[in-house]
Design an enzyme around this catalytic site. Structure first.
Site: not given
Ligand code: IVH
Length: 812
Positions: A54-55, A57-58, A104, A137, A139, A141, A197, A249, A313, A337, A443, A446, A467, A473
Site C-alpha cells: 500500500d505504501a 502504491y500510495d 478515497l 469508521e 476502514k 481491509d 466491504e 458503509y 466522512k 491510514k 552465488c 551454485c 547469479c 543454478c
Molecule cells: S467509504 C466515497 N467507508 O476503502 C467513499 N470505504 O479507498 C467510498 N472501505 O473502496 C468509500 N471501509 O472498499 C468507505 N468504512 C468505510 C470503508 C471503506 C473500507 C474501502 C472501500 C473503498 C476503499 C477506499
C-alpha cells in the site's frame, strides 16, 4: 512482494525532486507511472495479487499527482488520477453501477486530518461556531461490493471494477450469510445500491489455510486477497465454501432520499438487516476524531479481521452534496491510514536467498518478536547497499545509516501484508559489534559469479546482485519450476511448491517438460507413490495426474508467463499473446532471433561496453548508410546515428570499428542480425512494452539450453516434438463489415469522446490489433488532440492518419 519482472523499466529520475525534472523527464515518468499504476490496479482489483505494498502504491500515486501539478501541460489522457481500480475482467458479465464507486484520498498524520477538516470548513464557508460533525469508521481491509436492492430484494451484486463498470457477482454474493436476500422493515427506498466491504475473518482465513496445508495445496497470502479471489469464483459453490463476511458503509444510486446524515443512514441499514461495524462514531472535533482513531488502533489486534485505517466522512448529507468530489475521490471523506508497526529484536543470521531470476536477496533471521499481532522471525534486507546503510533519498542513493551486522539489535517494521523489513541498528556505538557483513560475490547455491545488474537505459549499476548461473543454478531452476506451476502461470491444481520440491529432490522433475512425463516416470521407475510418500496419498496422486493432463493444452499467455523470463510477467505475457495471437508466429520469430545468438552478444557489447542507451544500440539496425564518400570508417556510421537524432556518452568510434572492421562488415553483420532486429521491433511494437522485455526474451531464446527446454515442452517452431499444445489467442471474429479487421492501429494524443482504454477495447473487439508505437507495419494512426511525435513519424512513413471524429465514424 513487488514482482518487478513484469513491470516496465523504472525511470532513474524517480528518486529526484519532482521540481528538478525537465519536461522530457517528467513526461517519461508520467508515462511510466500511468503504466505501472494501471497494472497495479489491475493486479489488485482483477487478479487479487497486489504488485505493490500500500505504501509503495500510495507513493507512486503521490509522485504522479506532484508531477501533474508541476507540469499541467503533460497530464495524460490515461492519467491515473482520473481512474479508480481496474477494468472488469472477461469472466463475469459487466455491470454499470448506477452511480460510480469512488476511491478515497489518504491522510497519514494528525496534521493531515486537521487540514482535511479545515479544507471542508473553508469550502463550506463555515465559521468557528458552526458545527461540522464527522463520522469515524474503521476502514475494513477487504473488497468493496455494490449490492442493488429493488423493493427490498437483492437483485444484483457487483465488484467495483474500474469504478464505473464492475463484474456481476450476484450468484457469489448470495452465498454470504451476512447479506440478506430481503431487507427487513418497509422504510427502504424502492431502489438502492448498498455499498460495503466483503472480508474474511482471521479465524476463517486460518482454518482455510490449515485445510490447504493438509491437502498439500497452495496456501493463501492474506485475508484480503483470499476474500477477493473467493468472490470472483466462477462456481458460487466455491465461494460458499469460503466463509466471507460483510459490513455496509455507504450507498450509491438511490430512488429517493432516506436519511439526512451518514449516521442516520447507517442506523437504517442496521434496521434493514445489514451488518454495520460497531466501532463507528460521530465526532464533533478533530480531537475527537484522533481519539477515536487511537481507540480503534488500540483494538486492532483483537478485532478478528483486518482494518488498515479509519475513514472520516462529513456526517450531513447536505454537506456531502455541496462538497462534491475532486477527480477520483470525494472532498467529504478521507482515509486515515495506520502507520507501519515496529518492534526491536536481534539479527541472529543473514542468509542469502536466490530468486527465480537469480537475484540474491539478503534475509535477516531474527529472534522472533510479535509485531502487531504477528510473530516475525525473518525480515528482508533488500540488497547489498541496504545492508551497508545506503538508502534512496531525494539526491539519489546515499549512505544515511549504520551498516547491519549479525548480532545487532535492530528496529523492524511490518506494514499491512508487506514482508517485514529491518529499518536500522538500534545501538550502533556498542563496542562488541560483530564483523561487517560481507556480501558474497558468488552465488551461494551454485558458485557462479554474482554480478550487479546494469540499468539498460542509463548503463548505471543497480543495487541488485544476480547469479549468472541461469538454469545451471539449482536454486534458480527450482524457483522457476515453482513459478511454472503457480497460479499466474500454468496453474496446475494441487501442484504447489511442496510437490515441486518433492519431485525435484527425487530427481523426477528437473525441467517443465518432466512434469508432463511424471505419470509415466512414476509408472516406469516402479515408484509406489501411493501412500508411501508423506503428504501424497493415492487420491492426491490421481488428482494430480488429472490436473497435469488438463494442462496438456495451455493458453499462449500462461505458457509464456510460466517460462519465468525476466521482465515478462503475466501482464506483459498477456499483452504479447494478444498482440501476436498465434503462438507459433511469436515462437518462430524469437527462435530465429535466438539462433543468431552472437548477434545479441554484439548488441550487448555495444550497449554495455559504452554505456549506450538501448535506443542508440538498436538504432544501428535501422541505419542505412548513404553513398560512400570516402570518409574514414566508422565516421559515416556515427554521422548516420547523429542524423537519426541520437546522442551518447563518450567516444564510441573505437567500439564501432572493433565490432565492425569496415563498412562491408557492418552491413554484413546487420544483414545477419535481421531476425534479431525483427524480434526487437515486434516486441517493442506491442502496446506498452519496451526494450527490457524484448532484451530478455531474446536473451532467453538465445540460450541453447532454453531452446532445448522449449523443444522438449512445446516443440520447435518448425514442428516436431512437444508434450504440450499451446492455445492461440482467439481473435474475435471480426464481422465482415468491420472496417478495421486485421489492421494494426495506433492511438495517440488526447481523445475526447472515449478513453484511450475504451477506444482500444473497441478496436480489439472489431478484430484490429493495437500497437503502442508507429512503424511501417502500422495501418492507421488515430490522432487525437495534441498528437505529437507519433503523428510526425506516421506521416514520414506514409501511414494513414485519421482524426478521432473519423475513427468514431469508422466504427459506428
Ligand atoms: S467509504 C466515497 N467507508 O476503502 C467513499 N470505504 O479507498 C467510498 N472501505 O473502496 C468509500 N471501509 O472498499 C468507505 N468504512 C468505510 C470503508 C471503506 C473500507 C474501502 C472501500 C473503498 C476503499 C477506499
Amino acid at each position: 512482494m513487488t514482482d518487478s519482472s513484469s513491470l516496465p523499466e523504472r525511470p532513474a529520475t524517480l528518486d529526484q525532486k519532482a521540481s528538478s525534472l525537465d519536461e522530457a523527464q517528467a513526461a517519461t515518468e508520467l508515462a511510466y507511472l500511468a503504466d505501472v499504476i494501471s497494472r497495479a490496479d489491475k493486479a489488485y482489483y482483477d487478479e487479487s495479487e497486489p504488485l505493490f505494498t500500500d505504501a509503495e502504491y500510495d507513493s507512486l500515486r503521490r509522485r504522479n499527482s506532484m508531477l501533474e501539478r508541476n507540469f499541467p501541460a503533460l497530464v495524460r489522457e490515461d492519467s491515473p488520477t482520473e481512474n479508480v481500480g481496474a477494468a472488469p475482467s472477461n469472466d463475469f458479465a459487466k455491470v454499470e453501477h448506477l452511480v460510480p464507486m469512488l476511491s478515497l484520498d489518504n491522510a497519514f498524520s494528525d496534521d493531515d486530518v486537521e487540514s482535511f477538516v479545515a479544507r471542508m470548513r473553508r469550502f463550506l464557508k463555515l465559521d468557528g461556531s458552526d458545527a461540522l460533525a464527522v463520522m469515524a469508521e474503521p476502514k475494513i481491509d477487504g473488497v468493496s461490493a455494490n449490492l442493488l436492492y429493488r423493493n427490498g430484494e437483492l437483485v444484483r451484486a457487483a465488484t467495483r471494477g474500474n469504478g464505473r463498470v464492475g463484474e456481476d457477482i450476484t450468484a457469489n454474493i448470495r452465498t454470504l450469510k451476512d447479506i440478506p436476500d430481503k431487507l427487513t422493515g418497509d422504510d427502504f427506498p424502492a431502489e438502492i445500491e448498498i455499498r460495503g466491504e466483503v472480508y474474511m475473518s482471521w479465524e476463517s482465513f486460518q482454518a482455510l489455510n490449515a485445510q490447504a496445508e493438509k491437502n498439500g495445496t497452495k496456501t493463501y497470502v492474506n485475508p484480503r486477497n483470499t476474500a477477493s479471489g473467493s468472490l470472483r469464483q466462477i462456481d458460487p459453490e466455491v465461494t460458499r465454501s469460503r466463509p466471507l463476511d460483510f459490513f455496509a458503509y455507504g450507498w450509491g444510486g438511490v430512488s429517493e432520499p432516506f436519511a439526512t446524515s451518514q449516521f442516520e443512514a447507517l442506523q437504517k441499514f442496521g434496521k434493514w438487516g445489514l451488518p454495520i461495524n460497531p466501532l463507528v462514531k460521530r465526532c464533533e472535533t478533530v480531537k475527537d476524531l484522533i481519539e477515536h482513531y487511537n481507540l480503534i488502533q488500540s483494538k486492532r489486534s483483537e478485532l478478528g479481521y483486518d482494518i488498515d485505517g479509519v475513514v472520516y466522512k462529513a456526517d450531513l448529507l447536505e454537506y456531502q452534496l455541496r462538497l462534491g468530489m475532486q477527480s477520483r475521490a470525494p472532498r467529504w471523506a478521507i482515509a486515515h491510514k495506520f502507520p507501519a508497526e515496529k518492534a526491536e529484536t536481534t539479527v541472529e543470521a543473514i542468509d542469502i536467498q536466490v530468486g527465480r531470476t537469480g537475484s540474491l536477496t539478503p534475509v535477516a533471521r531474527l529472534t522472533p518478536v510479535t509485531v502487531g499481532g504477528v510473530v516475525v522471525s525473518n525480515a528482508t534486507l533488500h540488497n547489498q547497499d541496504y545492508i551497508a546503510g545506503y538508502r534512496r533519498t531525494d539526491k539519489g542513493t546515499e549512505k544515511v545509516t549504520h551498516d547491519i551486522r549479525i548480532g545487532d539489535k535492530v528496529l523492524i517494521q511490518r506494514a499491512g501484508d508487506v514482508i517485514p523489513q529491518v529499518l536500522h541498528v538500534v545501538n550502533p556505538d556498542r563496542a562488541d559489534r560483530g564483523d561487517v557483513f560481507e556480501f558474497p560475490d558468488t552465488c551461494p547455491r551454485c558458485g557462479s559469479l554474482a554480478v550487479r545488474d546494469v540499468d539498460t537505459k542509463t548503463g548505471e549499476e543497480d543495487a541488485r546482485v544476480r547469479c549468472t548461473g541461469g538454469l545451471i543454478c539449482p536454486a534458480q531452476a527450482l524457483e522457476r519450476l515453482k513459478y511454472f506451476v503457480s497460479r499466474k502461470a500454468l496453474d496446475i491444481d494441487g501442484f504447489g511448491e511442496k510437490q515441486i520440491e518433492l519431485f525435484w529432490s527425487r530427481n523426477i522433475v528437473k525441467t517443465p517438460a518432466d512434469i508432463f512425463r511424471l505419470p509415466d516416470a512414476i509408472a516406469r521407475e516402479g515408484f509406489d507413490p501411493l501412500g508411501t510418500w508423506e503428504g501424497f496419498g493415492e487420491t492426491s496422486a490421481r488428482n494430480l495426474f488429472a490436473a497435469i493432463d488438463a494442462r496438456r493444452s495451455v493458453p499462449f499467455a500462461r505458457l509464456l508467463t510460466g517460462l519465468g523470463i525476466r521482465h515478462v510477467g503475466d501482464v506483459v505475457a498477456r499483452s504479447i499473446a494478444t498482440s501476436f495471437a498465434k503462438w507459433n508466429d511469436f515462437h518462430a520469430l524469437m527462435w530465429a532471433a535466438g539462433e543468431v545468438s552472437e548477434g545479441l552478444q554484439a548488441y550487448e557489447a555495444i550497449r554495455l561496453g559504452n554505456r549506450l542507451t538501448d535506443r542508440v544500440a538498436l538504432a544501428l539496425f535501422d541505419i542505412e548508410l548513404g553513398e560512400d564518400e570516402g570518409e574514414a570508417w566508422p565516421n559515416p556510421l556515427i554521422e548516420a546515428l547523429h542524423g537519426a537524432g541520437l546522442t551518447w556518452r563518450g567516444d564510441i568510434s573505437e567500439t564501432l570499428s572493433t565490432l565492425f572492421a569496415d563498412r562491408a562488415a557492418f552491413e554484413g553483420e546487420m544483414e545477419r542480425l535481421k531476425p534479431v532486429h525483427a524480434a526487437f521491433r515486434s516486441i517493442e511494437g506491442v502496446d506498452g512494452l519496451g526494450m527490457a522485455a524484448a532484451n530478455s526474451l531474446i536473451a532467453f531464446y538465445e540460450e541453447p539450453h532454453n531452446r532445448d527446454v522449449l523443444r522438449d515442452l512445446v516443440g520447435a517452431p518448425d514442428g516436431g516434438g512437444g508434450l504440450v499444445a499451446v492455445e492461440d489467442v482467439e481473435v474475435v471474429e471480426a464481422s465482415a463489415d468491420s472496417p478495421v479487421a486485421g489492421l494494426t492501429l495506433v492511438f495517440t494524443g488526447t481523445l475526447t469522446e472515449m478513453t484511450r482504454d475504451e477506444a482500444k477495447a473497441r478496436a480489439l473487439a472489431l478484430g484490429a490489433k493495437v500497437s503502442g508505437s508507429v512503424s511501417a507495419k502500422t495501418d492507421i494512426l488515430i490522432a487525437g488532440e495534441k498528437a505529437g511525435s507519433k503523428r510526425t513519424k506516421a506521416e514520414s512513413l506514409g501511414v494513414r492518419v485519421i482524426s478521432e471524429a473519423d475513427w468514431i465514424e469508422m466504427i459506428s
